[in-house]
Design a protein around this motif. Structure first.
Motif, PDB file in Angstrom:
ATOM      1  N   UNK A 149       0.830  -1.208   0.000  1.00  0.00           N
ATOM      2  CA  UNK A 149       0.000   0.000   0.000  1.00  0.00           C
ATOM      3  C   UNK A 149       0.867   1.262   0.000  1.00  0.00           C
ATOM      4  N   UNK A 150       2.027   1.186   0.601  1.00  0.00           N
ATOM      5  CA  UNK A 150       2.917   2.352   0.673  1.00  0.00           C
ATOM      6  C   UNK A 150       3.671   2.595  -0.625  1.00  0.00           C
ATOM      7  N   UNK A 151       3.693   1.632  -1.506  1.00  0.00           N
ATOM      8  CA  UNK A 151       4.441   1.774  -2.767  1.00  0.00           C
ATOM      9  C   UNK A 151       3.533   2.296  -3.879  1.00  0.00           C
ATOM     10  N   UNK A 152       4.106   3.066  -4.789  1.00  0.00           N
ATOM     11  CA  UNK A 152       3.310   3.517  -5.937  1.00  0.00           C
ATOM     12  C   UNK A 152       3.241   2.410  -6.999  1.00  0.00           C
ATOM     13  N   UNK A 153       2.300   1.502  -6.833  1.00  0.00           N
ATOM     14  CA  UNK A 153       2.191   0.371  -7.761  1.00  0.00           C
ATOM     15  C   UNK A 153       1.034   0.570  -8.727  1.00  0.00           C
ATOM     16  N   UNK A 154       1.127  -0.107  -9.834  1.00  0.00           N
ATOM     17  CA  UNK A 154       0.073  -0.048 -10.846  1.00  0.00           C
ATOM     18  C   UNK A 154      -1.134  -0.858 -10.371  1.00  0.00           C
ATOM     19  N   UNK A 155      -2.301  -0.606 -10.938  1.00  0.00           N
ATOM     20  CA  UNK A 155      -3.465  -1.431 -10.600  1.00  0.00           C
ATOM     21  C   UNK A 155      -3.232  -2.921 -10.878  1.00  0.00           C
TER      22      UNK A 155
END
Length: 120
Positions: free
Chosen positions: A51-57
């Motif tokens: 959740x803390x990482x900027x990940x793609x959908x």
């Protein structure tokens, strides 16, 4: 595509949960469900990091919903708590419920905070 990613993550998470649960239970050999507690806390930690990482959908579907969703298990926690209570082991049942929720929240928070602190 998202459905396939969720299925792929779950296909890894569910067997890994089973193996981890059995390994922990075999190690501790206790009537207390340490295996379920362990997988739920580890899964919560992983989800907090995710959740803390900027990940793609797509990554969120694969790892968050698929893997973490299948790796952790609310239904087994509920069943094992009920089993403890039915056996007259009310304190372990209460400890299992409250301890699992508290430890899971703490692990998710720690994973989130640690990831935030380590990523720019």
């Amino acid at each position: 595509m998202s459905v396939l990613l969720v299925a792929l993550g779950a296909a890894v998470g569910a067997p890994l949960r089973y193996l981890a649960d059995r390994a922990v239970q075999a190690r501790f050999g206790s009537a207390f469900p340490w295996g379920t507690l362990t997988v739920n806390v580890v899964g919560s930690l992983v989800l907090g990091v995710l959740v803390a990482l900027p990940v793609t959908p797509a990554i969120n579907a694969l790892l968050g919903t698929g893997f973490c969703g299948a790796f952790t298990t609310w239904s087994t926690l509920s069943y094992e708590t009920l089993r403890l209570a039915q056996a007259g082991r009310r304190l372990p049942a209460l400890t299992n419920t409250l301890g699992s929720v508290a430890a899971g929240l703490a692990a998710a928070s720690a994973g989130y905070a640690l990831t935030q602190a380590l990523t720019p």
